[in-house]
Design a protein around this motif. Structure first.
Motif, PDB file in Angstrom:
ATOM      1  N   ILE A   1       1.236  -1.409   0.024  1.00 27.15           N
ATOM      2  CA  ILE A   1      -0.273  -0.017  -0.151  1.00 27.15           C
ATOM      3  C   ILE A   1       0.752   0.994  -0.100  1.00 27.15           C
ATOM      4  O   ILE A   1       1.933   1.116   1.217  1.00 27.15           O
ATOM      5  N   THR A   2       0.231   2.234  -0.612  1.00 26.80           N
ATOM      6  CA  THR A   2       1.555   3.294  -1.009  1.00 26.80           C
ATOM      7  C   THR A   2       0.380   4.561  -0.665  1.00 26.80           C
ATOM      8  O   THR A   2      -1.383   4.067  -0.739  1.00 26.80           O
ATOM      9  N   THR A   3       0.957   6.059  -0.784  1.00 26.22           N
ATOM     10  CA  THR A   3      -0.218   6.939  -0.664  1.00 26.22           C
ATOM     11  C   THR A   3       0.346   8.258  -2.121  1.00 26.22           C
ATOM     12  O   THR A   3      -0.230   7.537  -2.866  1.00 26.22           O
ATOM     13  N   GLY A   4       1.442   8.726  -1.923  1.00 23.31           N
ATOM     14  CA  GLY A   4       1.729   9.625  -3.364  1.00 23.31           C
ATOM     15  C   GLY A   4       0.656  10.172  -4.163  1.00 23.31           C
ATOM     16  O   GLY A   4      -0.499  10.836  -3.133  1.00 23.31           O
ATOM     17  N   ASP A   5       0.084   9.958  -5.196  1.00 20.93           N
ATOM     18  CA  ASP A   5      -0.956  10.863  -5.695  1.00 20.93           C
ATOM     19  C   ASP A   5      -2.318   9.874  -5.589  1.00 20.93           C
ATOM     20  O   ASP A   5      -3.719   9.530  -5.803  1.00 20.93           O
TER      21      ASP A   5
ATOM     22  N   GLY B   1      -0.104   4.102   9.299  1.00 22.42           N
ATOM     23  CA  GLY B   1      -0.512   5.668   8.491  1.00 22.42           C
ATOM     24  C   GLY B   1      -0.680   5.322   7.017  1.00 22.42           C
ATOM     25  O   GLY B   1      -1.359   6.152   6.384  1.00 22.42           O
ATOM     26  N   ARG B   2      -0.751   4.158   6.680  1.00 21.68           N
ATOM     27  CA  ARG B   2      -0.612   4.245   4.594  1.00 21.68           C
ATOM     28  C   ARG B   2      -2.214   3.359   4.577  1.00 21.68           C
ATOM     29  O   ARG B   2      -2.840   3.259   3.802  1.00 21.68           O
ATOM     30  N   ALA B   3      -2.978   3.290   5.752  1.00 19.10           N
ATOM     31  CA  ALA B   3      -4.854   3.261   5.351  1.00 19.10           C
ATOM     32  C   ALA B   3      -5.669   3.521   6.824  1.00 19.10           C
ATOM     33  O   ALA B   3      -4.773   4.181   7.132  1.00 19.10           O
TER      34      ALA B   3
ATOM     35  N   ALA C   1      -6.865  -2.030  15.536  1.00 20.84           N
ATOM     36  CA  ALA C   1      -5.592  -0.658  16.166  1.00 20.84           C
ATOM     37  C   ALA C   1      -4.999  -2.440  15.603  1.00 20.84           C
ATOM     38  O   ALA C   1      -3.755  -0.402  15.110  1.00 20.84           O
ATOM     39  N   LEU C   2      -4.670  -3.091  15.177  1.00 24.71           N
ATOM     40  CA  LEU C   2      -3.480  -4.145  14.402  1.00 24.71           C
ATOM     41  C   LEU C   2      -3.438  -3.090  13.138  1.00 24.71           C
ATOM     42  O   LEU C   2      -2.177  -3.368  13.112  1.00 24.71           O
ATOM     43  N   THR C   3      -4.185  -3.122  12.420  1.00 25.96           N
ATOM     44  CA  THR C   3      -4.027  -2.523  11.502  1.00 25.96           C
ATOM     45  C   THR C   3      -3.407  -1.263  10.642  1.00 25.96           C
ATOM     46  O   THR C   3      -2.516  -0.813  10.057  1.00 25.96           O
ATOM     47  N   ARG C   4      -4.189  -0.793  11.591  1.00 27.44           N
ATOM     48  CA  ARG C   4      -3.617   0.996  12.263  1.00 27.44           C
ATOM     49  C   ARG C   4      -1.741   0.166  12.334  1.00 27.44           C
ATOM     50  O   ARG C   4      -1.218   1.304  11.953  1.00 27.44           O
ATOM     51  N   HIS C   5      -1.763   0.439  13.747  1.00 24.98           N
ATOM     52  CA  HIS C   5       0.003  -0.040  14.141  1.00 24.98           C
ATOM     53  C   HIS C   5       0.786  -0.488  12.527  1.00 24.98           C
ATOM     54  O   HIS C   5       1.455  -0.573  12.320  1.00 24.98           O
ATOM     55  N   ARG C   6      -0.094  -1.486  11.588  1.00 25.55           N
ATOM     56  CA  ARG C   6       0.514  -2.902  10.610  1.00 25.55           C
ATOM     57  C   ARG C   6       0.700  -2.013   9.881  1.00 25.55           C
ATOM     58  O   ARG C   6       2.503  -1.546   8.856  1.00 25.55           O
ATOM     59  N   ALA C   7      -0.315  -1.443   9.504  1.00 20.14           N
ATOM     60  CA  ALA C   7       0.293  -0.566   8.184  1.00 20.14           C
ATOM     61  C   ALA C   7       0.776   1.325   7.765  1.00 20.14           C
ATOM     62  O   ALA C   7       0.518   1.939   7.206  1.00 20.14           O
TER      63      ALA C   7
ATOM     64  N   PRO D   1      -4.442   1.271  -2.813  1.00 20.46           N
ATOM     65  CA  PRO D   1      -4.942   2.996  -2.319  1.00 20.46           C
ATOM     66  C   PRO D   1      -6.472   3.078  -3.759  1.00 20.46           C
ATOM     67  O   PRO D   1      -6.336   2.711  -4.876  1.00 20.46           O
ATOM     68  N   THR D   2      -6.869   4.159  -3.576  1.00 21.73           N
ATOM     69  CA  THR D   2      -8.133   3.990  -4.893  1.00 21.73           C
ATOM     70  C   THR D   2      -7.613   5.918  -4.826  1.00 21.73           C
ATOM     71  O   THR D   2      -6.984   6.721  -4.456  1.00 21.73           O
TER      72      THR D   2
END
Length: 259
Positions: free
Chosen positions: A107-111, A141-143, A133-139, A251-252
């Motif tokens: 998962i990325t951010t960018g555009d 900030g990318r989700a 909580a685990l998703t936020r921790h593992r990602a 990402p969308t």
């Protein structure tokens, strides 16, 4: 390792090479499903589907759990960690350099806007807040992640708070369960149900999010004699599933800000 040995194909290759079994593995890789759903997806009679499911279960690649919504029904689940080991062993059996390496989160951010995920269960006091909580921790900030329940409890289960703090260094003590109705106006890329009951009542969301189901028993449903162990198992299973979800979160394109 000799490259010209006479041993037959590894067990995973022999098992997965059958067209029906490969289709079943492919469907279960997306989420937990009941037999009748698998029958509809693969387009074969139930007796044939059940036969191949038995073979997959005997190999340990697929497990089943009795539905908490309808005790006469079962959900089938693909053990992705066991599949990963089996695939790695198959590659190594052909050539040492073909051993598979686990994918890193893609998962990325960018555009692109970060992918948004909503976890739902009944009480929003254990399974779904643990997943959030685990998703936020593992990602990292990318989700964008949220959770809610169809019948939220007044507060988080203390054991869920303890296990996340002790096992993962995550503090969710200040969080309060949310009602699923508060999420119906949001737009999500993935909506993941974690209990069989809420799967039956989960509303539709705008934007046609991808719906996944992880059939997980309520760790608070026991008699309390296990202490925190049921919550530790729940958190560990969710964390394992997330390891295989994060690399495929897409990402969308930029759109309105989601809640």
């Amino acid at each position: 390792m000799a490259l010209s040995g006479h041993a037959g194909p590894p067990p995973f290759v022999r098992l997965a090479a059958h067209a029906v079994r490969w289709r079943l593995l492919s469907e279960l890789a997306r989420g937990d499903l009941r037999v009748r759903e698998l029958v509809a997806l693969v387009g074969h009679p139930q007796n044939l589907v059940s036969y191949h499911l038995r073979l997959l279960r005997s190999s340990g690649l697929v497990t089943s759990r009795r539905s908490s919504f309808d005790g006469r029904d079962s959900y089938y689940r693909l053990d992705l960690a066991r599949c990963a080991h089996a695939l790695a062993a198959a590659g190594s059996a052909l050539h040492p350099a073909l051993r598979l390496v686990p994918a890193e989160p893609a998962i990325t951010t960018g555009d692109s806007a970060p992918p948004s995920v909503l976890f739902v269960c009944t009480g929003n006091s254990a399974r779904s807040p643990i997943a959030e909580a685990l998703t936020r921790h593992r990602a990292g900030g990318r989700a964008e992640v949220a959770s809610a329940g169809s019948h939220p409890k007044p507060r988080l289960h203390p054991a869920a708070v303890r296990v996340l703090r002790r096992q993962y260094g995550i503090d969710i003590a200040g969080r309060r369960p949310r009602h699923l109705d508060t999420m119906t106006g949001g737009r999500f890329d993935y909506v993941i149900s974690l209990c069989d009951k809420v799967r039956e009542v989960c509303p539709e969301f705008d934007g046609r999010p991808r719906r996944l189901h992880w059939s997980m028993p309520d760790p608070a449903a026991g008699d309390g004699t296990e202490g925190d162990r049921a919550f530790e198992r729940t958190a560990a299973e969710i964390d394992t599933r997330l390891r295989y979800l994060l690399p495929v979160l897409a990402p969308t394109p930029h759109q309105e800000v989601r809640p």
